[in-house]
Design an enzyme around this catalytic site. Structure first.
Site, PDB file in Angstrom:
ATOM      1  NE  ARG A 204      36.506  45.840  58.614  1.00 40.04           N
ATOM      2  CZ  ARG A 204      35.544  46.356  59.387  1.00 40.04           C
ATOM      3  NH1 ARG A 204      35.174  45.720  60.492  1.00 40.04           N
ATOM      4  NH2 ARG A 204      34.960  47.493  59.084  1.00 40.04           N
ATOM      5  CG  ASP A 205      39.074  42.217  54.071  1.00 37.91           C
ATOM      6  OD1 ASP A 205      38.011  42.856  54.151  1.00 37.91           O
ATOM      7  OD2 ASP A 205      40.200  42.745  54.163  1.00 37.91           O
TER       8      ASP A 205
ATOM      9  NE  ARG B 167      41.095  49.574  51.458  1.00 31.28           N
ATOM     10  CZ  ARG B 167      39.802  49.320  51.520  1.00 31.28           C
ATOM     11  NH1 ARG B 167      39.288  48.361  50.780  1.00 31.28           N
ATOM     12  NH2 ARG B 167      39.025  50.016  52.313  1.00 31.28           N
ATOM     13  CB  ALA B 168      46.280  53.752  50.475  1.00 32.23           C
TER      14      ALA B 168
ATOM     15  CG  ASP C  98      31.397  50.638  48.445  1.00 32.25           C
ATOM     16  OD1 ASP C  98      30.374  50.030  48.837  1.00 32.25           O
ATOM     17  OD2 ASP C  98      32.360  50.883  49.193  1.00 32.25           O
ATOM     18  CG  HIS C  99      31.964  46.767  48.453  1.00 29.86           C
ATOM     19  ND1 HIS C  99      31.415  46.225  49.595  1.00 29.86           N
ATOM     20  CD2 HIS C  99      32.731  47.795  48.874  1.00 29.86           C
ATOM     21  CE1 HIS C  99      31.843  46.894  50.645  1.00 29.86           C
ATOM     22  NE2 HIS C  99      32.639  47.864  50.239  1.00 29.86           N
TER      23      HIS C  99
ATOM     24  CG  ASP D  41      31.532  47.954  54.326  1.00 31.55           C
ATOM     25  OD1 ASP D  41      31.645  46.871  53.734  1.00 31.55           O
ATOM     26  OD2 ASP D  41      32.481  48.523  54.884  1.00 31.55           O
TER      27      ASP D  41
ATOM     28  CE  LYS E 190      32.857  51.962  54.915  1.00 31.82           C
ATOM     29  NZ  LYS E 190      33.560  50.933  54.136  1.00 31.82           N
TER      30      LYS E 190
ATOM     31  CG  HIS F  65      33.485  43.814  51.038  1.00 37.22           C
ATOM     32  ND1 HIS F  65      34.462  44.644  50.557  1.00 37.22           N
ATOM     33  CD2 HIS F  65      33.105  44.345  52.219  1.00 37.22           C
ATOM     34  CE1 HIS F  65      34.659  45.635  51.404  1.00 37.22           C
ATOM     35  NE2 HIS F  65      33.850  45.468  52.428  1.00 37.22           N
TER      36      HIS F  65
ATOM     37  NE  ARG G   4      40.839  44.421  59.066  1.00 38.69           N
ATOM     38  CZ  ARG G   4      40.427  44.520  57.822  1.00 38.69           C
ATOM     39  NH1 ARG G   4      40.333  43.447  57.060  1.00 38.69           N
ATOM     40  NH2 ARG G   4      40.090  45.682  57.312  1.00 38.69           N
TER      41      ARG G   4
ATOM     42  CG  ASP H 220      30.994  51.429  52.026  1.00 39.66           C
ATOM     43  OD1 ASP H 220      31.347  50.236  52.048  1.00 39.66           O
ATOM     44  OD2 ASP H 220      31.758  52.361  51.729  1.00 39.66           O
TER      45      ASP H 220
ATOM     46  CG  HIS I 143      33.200  44.702  57.329  1.00 37.66           C
ATOM     47  ND1 HIS I 143      33.737  43.715  56.555  1.00 37.66           N
ATOM     48  CD2 HIS I 143      33.284  45.841  56.589  1.00 37.66           C
ATOM     49  CE1 HIS I 143      34.125  44.237  55.386  1.00 37.66           C
ATOM     50  NE2 HIS I 143      33.852  45.510  55.379  1.00 37.66           N
TER      51      HIS I 143
ATOM     52  CB  SER J 107      35.524  50.861  50.257  1.00 42.15           C
ATOM     53  OG  SER J 107      34.386  50.424  50.922  1.00 42.15           O
TER      54      SER J 107
HETATM   55  C1  3PG Z   1      37.960  47.296  55.782  1.00 46.27           C
HETATM   56  O1  3PG Z   1      39.034  47.849  55.570  1.00 46.27           O
HETATM   57  O2  3PG Z   1      37.162  47.664  56.652  1.00 46.27           O
HETATM   58  C2  3PG Z   1      37.638  46.046  54.998  1.00 46.27           C
HETATM   59  O3  3PG Z   1      38.784  45.287  54.815  1.00 46.27           O
HETATM   60  C3  3PG Z   1      37.125  46.418  53.640  1.00 46.27           C
HETATM   61  O4  3PG Z   1      36.025  47.262  53.741  1.00 46.27           O
HETATM   62  P1  3PG Z   1      35.818  48.481  52.753  1.00 46.27           P
HETATM   63  O5  3PG Z   1      36.463  48.100  51.443  1.00 46.27           O
HETATM   64  O6  3PG Z   1      34.325  48.551  52.637  1.00 46.27           O
HETATM   65  O7  3PG Z   1      36.398  49.694  53.362  1.00 46.27           O
HETATM   66 CO    CO Z   2      33.799  46.944  53.841  1.00 42.09          CO
END
Ligand code: 3PG
Ligand code: CO
Length: 554
Positions: free
Chosen positions: A166-167, A282-283, A467-468, A426, A357, A497, A202, A24, A430, A77
């Site tokens: 974070r984003d 996003r879910a 994944d990114h 990841d 994850k 990311h 968040r 990740d 972050h 992700s």
């Molecule tokens: C998160 O939800 O932690 C970040 O906004 C995005 O991270 P992820 O896409 O790697 O889960």
């Molecule tokens: Co991330």
């Protein structure tokens, strides 16, 4: 006519044990001191890159290659694992919401008409991430929704914000709050009683995922629904500025706050009859709150009060649980994922990660579907994550445990596919802590080694990818690629990311000699990986899948 049966691959055998490893937040970028993957000791990943040029390549993991609105959108992700698992590119939540807002269809559909019934006599609450990251939500979509709802009768609106960092860069929450406040002021000018009612960071308030820590959701509930929070302010900009003054404060972890009136009463608790929209598309980080808002029976924390509301998600977050039952925009319909095909063709699958994850290699991988396709052929193992910490404190996370579980699953020979997500690059990336991210990358590399060693032992095949991007670039850069400095002359740390491509490496003793990456898929992306893995299991991928990355030369 449709069949789940996959054709046999003309050249590749069945029955090999395949490890599918997703690192990740592991992109490829030029080597410098802000590239933690480069700085860290990562002998295993280095050897994949350097010893078999025909079996290592880069693929696109951002933007339109994964169904995001534009190529300026970094990967994430959700879309990354969707693409990896589904083998096709779907227009994703961000884009679907853009389209529904632009065409106005959002306002015609069931979800909006459902919440609209509360507009005449009650309050509309909007809860979500205040950000332009485009990963979970976007501020411009919230702005359009505010405008659209007020034009369609909403007279009293309360916004419950979650600050990001974070984003997007840490500290940008102030600017977003100012933008939002300006819009709300304009609405007030038009006679609409519109205000921010509560907030919080968040990662500390509301946006937990995969049930790692319900306390996070409870903190949000108390502020949003009950109007109770440890900090009280008269407006959101002041709240964020003040709370950021505390030592080590950052946007991701701001404590919960409530906005109060001149009598110190909260301006926007959620009451019977109100409408509520969670505006994240996003879910993963919204389903816990969605459950609390929707489920009559609920025992994850004491809600104290369970208001009778009309609740809609921006999207439906879980198609299997039908959660929430009302939503403004239909989610991408991701069907016939590679996991489902493979199970129908007898491929026994093991999937594992740690809590933070876990849903990525199960729920997202399977097209936002929870549960097994066939519990007799599949086993999903979740290793509990540490909760209540930021991962720079424990940068090794559970990488070794994930490696061990995968190793044991491979050596047991009970599975044909062993799939893992290794979160370190990841999750630690972050935090913006460069030293810790270097440790994280090393740990991830060690976990990969454990898995590759096991594959060596059983004569299997490995597919290692990501994944990114994240850990490969920890600094904000100008157009020339030079690190940007803040007003104190310090580099601006990038917690988010990146737009970078990610590696795909294949190998292992079970890989037929003539297998190599084709040269005619130069723009390949994550969605090309599924057909590749199906080939390695001895099958031809369905026609509508993105093409395989490999060829077999005799
Ligand atoms: C998160 O939800 O932690 C970040 O906004 C995005 O991270 P992820 O896409 O790697 O889960
Ligand atoms: Co991330």
């Amino acid at each position: 006519e449709f069949t789940w049966k996959l054709a046999d691959h003309p050249k590749l055998p069945k029955g090999k044990i395949i490890a599918v490893v997703v690192l990740d937040g592991w992109g490829e970028a030029s080597p410098d001191k802000f590239n933690c993957i480069h700085v860290a000791e990562t002998p295993t990943m280095d050897s994949l890159k350097n010893t078999a040029p025909d079996r290592w390549r880069l693929v696109r993991a951002h933007g339109t290659a994964v169904g995001l609105p534009t190529d300026d959108d970094m990967g994430n992700s959700e879309v990354g694992h969707n693409a990896l698992g589904a083998g096709r590119i779907y227009a994703q939540g961000a884009k679907l919401v853009d389209l529904a807002l632009a065409s106005g269809k959002l306002y015609e559909d069931e979800g909006f008409n459902y919440i609209k019934e509360s507009f005449a006599n009650n309050t509309l609450h909007l809860i979500g991430l205040m950000s332009d990251g485009g990963v979970h939500s976007r501020l411009d979509q919230l702005q359009l929704l505010l405008k659209g709802a007020s034009e369609r009768g909403a007279k009293r609106i309360r916004v419950h914000v979650l600050t990001d960092g974070r984003d997007v860069l840490d500290g940008t929450s102030v600017k977003f709050a100012e933008t939002l406040e300006k819009d709300l002021t304009e609405l007030r000018g038009k006679g609409i009683d519109a205000q921010v009612a509560s907030g919080g960071g968040r990662m500390y308030v509301t946006m937990d995922r995969y049930e790692n820590d319900w306390e996070v959701v409870k903190r949000g509930w108390d502020a949003q629904v009950l109007g109770e929070a440890p900090h009280k302010f008269k407006n959101v900009v002041e709240a964020i500025k003040k709370l950021r003054e505390a030592p080590n404060a950052n946007d991701q972890y701001l404590p919960p706050f409530a906005i109060v009136d001149e009598n110190e009463n909260p301006v926007g608790p959620i009451m019977d009859g109100d409408a509520v929209v969670t505006f994240n598309f996003r879910a993963d980080r919204m389903t816990m709150l969605a459950q609390a808002l929707e489920y009559e029976k609920f025992d994850k924390f004491d809600r104290v009060r369970f208001p009778k509301i009309r609740y809609a998600g921006m999207l439906q977050y879980d198609g299997e649980l039908k959660l929430p039952s009302h939503y403004l925009v239909s989610p991408p319909l991701i069907e016939r994922t590679s996991g489902e095909y493979l199970v129908h063709n007898g491929v026994r699958t093991f999937a594992c990660s740690e809590t933070v994850k876990f849903g990525h290699v199960t729920f997202f991988w399977n097209g936002n579907r929870s549960g097994y396709f066939n519990s007799e052929l599949e086993e999903y193992v979740e290793i509990p994550s540490d909760s209540g910490i930021t991962f720079n404190v424990q940068p090794k996370m559970k990488a070794l445990e994930i490696g061990e579980k995968a190793r044991d699953a491979i050596l047991s020979r009970k599975f044909d596919q062993v799939r893992v997500n290794i979160p370190n690059g990841d999750m630690v990336g972050h935090t913006g802590d460069i030293e810790a991210t270097i440790v994280a990358c090393k740990a991830a590399d060690e976990a990969v080694k454990m898995i590759l060693d096991a594959i060596e032992e059983v004569g299997g095949i490995y597919v290692v990818t990501a994944d990114h991007g994240n850990a490969e670039d920890m600094v904000k850069r100008n157009k020339k690629g030079e690190p940007l400095l803040d007003k104190d002359g310090k580099v601006q740390i990038q917690t988010s990311h990146t737009l970078q491509p990610v590696p795909v490496a294949i190998g292992g003793p079970g890989l037929s000699r003539g297998v190599k990456f084709r040269k005619d898929v130069p723009n390949g992306g994550l969605a090309n990986v599924a057909a590749t893995v199906m080939n390695l299991h001895g099958f031809v991928a369905p026609d509508d899948y993105e093409t395989s990355l490999i060829e077999v030369v005799d």
